[in-house]
Design an enzyme around this catalytic site. Structure first.
Site, PDB file in Angstrom:
ATOM      1  N   LYS A  77       9.265   1.224   3.095  1.00  0.00           N
ATOM      2  CA  LYS A  77       9.196   2.236   2.039  1.00  0.00           C
ATOM      3  C   LYS A  77       9.180   3.646   2.627  1.00  0.00           C
ATOM      4  O   LYS A  77       8.623   3.878   3.712  1.00  0.00           O
ATOM      5  CB  LYS A  77       7.935   1.994   1.202  1.00  0.00           C
ATOM      6  CG  LYS A  77       7.781   2.878  -0.033  1.00  0.00           C
ATOM      7  CD  LYS A  77       6.543   2.457  -0.802  1.00  0.00           C
ATOM      8  CE  LYS A  77       6.265   3.343  -1.999  1.00  0.00           C
ATOM      9  NZ  LYS A  77       5.061   2.893  -2.755  1.00  0.00           N
ATOM     10  N   SER A 152       5.838   2.814  -7.507  1.00  0.00           N
ATOM     11  CA  SER A 152       6.687   3.702  -6.721  1.00  0.00           C
ATOM     12  C   SER A 152       7.517   2.988  -5.655  1.00  0.00           C
ATOM     13  O   SER A 152       8.355   3.603  -5.019  1.00  0.00           O
ATOM     14  CB  SER A 152       5.802   4.752  -6.035  1.00  0.00           C
ATOM     15  OG  SER A 152       4.870   4.124  -5.156  1.00  0.00           O
ATOM     16  N   SER A 176       1.742  -0.091  -7.307  1.00  0.00           N
ATOM     17  CA  SER A 176       3.097   0.268  -6.905  1.00  0.00           C
ATOM     18  C   SER A 176       3.846  -0.824  -6.163  1.00  0.00           C
ATOM     19  O   SER A 176       5.074  -0.746  -6.036  1.00  0.00           O
ATOM     20  CB  SER A 176       3.073   1.529  -6.027  1.00  0.00           C
ATOM     21  OG  SER A 176       2.748   2.660  -6.789  1.00  0.00           O
TER      22      SER A 176
END
Length: 449
Positions: A77, A152, A176
């Site tokens: 990520k 996210s 997330s």
């Protein structure tokens, strides 16, 4: 067979046996990204040293090293440091930032023989429930590109669900790395706080609630990743009784398909002797909104000066959060800190009475990619964070939580089931999840795509 269609465990086994080489896997991974990423916008950067990493893995295998993730491409990520790669947090402020070193979690992956494929998108500062940013644009859902992945960790889940890699690392400060997997038919695991080392890396808006999380297409791969990331041994299924609640004691409405699927799961587990008891924590009026001031204040502390200088460089939704944080009084932040502590104590106390609690991961499936949030849930207008109603509590309790893909809506959209256990029972939670998934679909449920 294309190596990218294998699980991480299967792929590593074939590389260790010599049936596939790390170089062949690297070629297949690059090709799959080139083929599928343009339609999804999941990846922000590919690792230019991927072939060098493949050669290093091959040499280590030849020298006799035991590498549990040998040759497995992993997507990271865009808020976790990977040495030498651009890691931006989805923000123009960090558009030129190159990570000076690996996060410890990345080092552990490399030590186990994994290859870092590249960086995947996240919402700005990982503080938004959809994945679109001024820097990288919109990330689309592989199940239906007209829909969002959520956020996210939208890029990591899109990459794994689209077969660009079998494994990804996300972060989770309020769901997330559980809600996006639920929206894409994947497994996402939030470990107990601090089992997986966090950093070195960016400063977090809220200390002590974000964790690094594995995301995968199979439960076996989650367990494999946790054995590497957190030195997690095999666990033992947690004995009942298990609590279940359709609304987690929050009064949150569900879409009809989620209600029907969740009811079917509970009935199935009851008939197979899992000792299901309908119960939920008594939240004393607390919900996800009770703690949002902590995020707003943290964003203002980190980025308030930059916002005051030029608000236009930020995602407009993040700009609102920063502005809100700048306007907070000390008393408001203190109240949110108290709410965080109380929320954690309530959930931990509840988990002391029950082996675990089973709830929907989200009250609704994915929604249109152009929208910040669903417009309605359960046929009624909803608040912007209602889709995230069931996930932040585990962060503030510091306990492990897992989302598993267990059903689809009548139009084929994935629905996630969340299982939460007491702090430190990560291995036992994964072992229990194996028994639950086997009970739900003995032959088909381990892989959901």
């Amino acid at each position: 067979m294309n190596p990218m269609d294998l699980s991480a465990a299967e792929l590593a086994a074939r590389v260790r046996s010599g049936e596939m080489t790390p170089a062949q896997v690297a070629v297949a991974a690059r090709a799959r990204v080139a083929e599928r990423n343009p339609a999804l916008n999941a990846m922000t950067a590919l690792n230019p040293a991927l072939e060098d990493e493949a050669a290093d893995v091959a040499a280590r295998l030849a020298a006799g090293e035991d590498l549990p993730l040998a040759g497995v491409p992993v997507v990271i990520k865009d808020n976790i440091w990977v040495r030498g790669l651009p890691v931006t947090q989805g923000s123009r402020l960090f558009a030129d930032f190159v990570a000076p070193e690996d996060a410890q979690a990345v080092l552990r992956l490399r030590a186990a023989g994994a290859m870092i494929l590249g960086i995947a998108t996240c919402s700005e500062f990982a503080c938004k429930g959809v994945t679109n940013t001024p820097l990288h644009g919109k990330t689309r859902n592989p199940v239906d590109p007209d829909l969002t992945t959520g956020g996210s960790s939208g890029g990591p889940v899109a990459a794994v669900a689209a077969g660009m890699a079998p494994l990804a690392l996300g972060t989770d400060a309020g769901g997330s790395s559980r809600r996006p997997p639920a929206h894409t038919g994947l497994y996402g695991f939030k470990p107990t706080q601090d089992i997986v080392p966090y950093g070195p890396g960016f400063e977090e808006p809220v200390d002590g609630i974000s964790v690094i999380c594995p995301i995968a297409r199979t439960l076996e791969d989650i367990a494999l990743a946790m054995s590497v990331l957190g030195d997690l041994p095999p666990g033992t299924p947690i004995p009942g009784p298990y609590a279940w609640s359709a609304d987690f004691g929050l009064g949150q409405r569900l879409d009809a398909d989620v209600t029907a699927a969740f009811d079917t799961v509970v009935r199935c587990l009851e008939t197979q002797g899992f000792g299901m008891t309908e119960a939920a924590p008594e939240w004393q009026g607390l919900n996800g909104g009770s703690v949002m001031a902590l995020q707003h204040a943290g964003l203002a502390r980190l980025f308030g000066a930059a916002w005051q200088e030029d608000p236009a460089i930020f995602d407009p939704d993040l700009a609102v959060q920063i502005e809100t944080g700048l306007g907070l009084e000390d008393a408001g932040v203190a109240e949110a800190k108290s709410a965080s502590a109380r929320m954690g104590a309530i959930l931990n106390g509840f988990l002391g009475r029950f082996g675990l609690v089973v709830v929907p991961t989200t009250p609704c499936p994915a929604w249109p990619v152009d929208q910040l949030a669903p417009q309605e849930i359960g046929g009624q207008p909803c608040a912007p964070r209602d889709h995230a109603a069931f996930t932040p509590q585990a962060n503030h309790a510091g306990c492990p939580a897992l989302t598993i893909p267990f059903a689809r809506t009548h139009v084929g959209l994935p629905i996630g089931l969340q299982i939460i256990a007491a702090r430190g029972r990560d291995a036992d939670l994964l072992a229990t999840a194996r028994t639950i998934t086997a009970a739900l679909a003995p032959k088909e449920h381990e892989r959901a795509t």
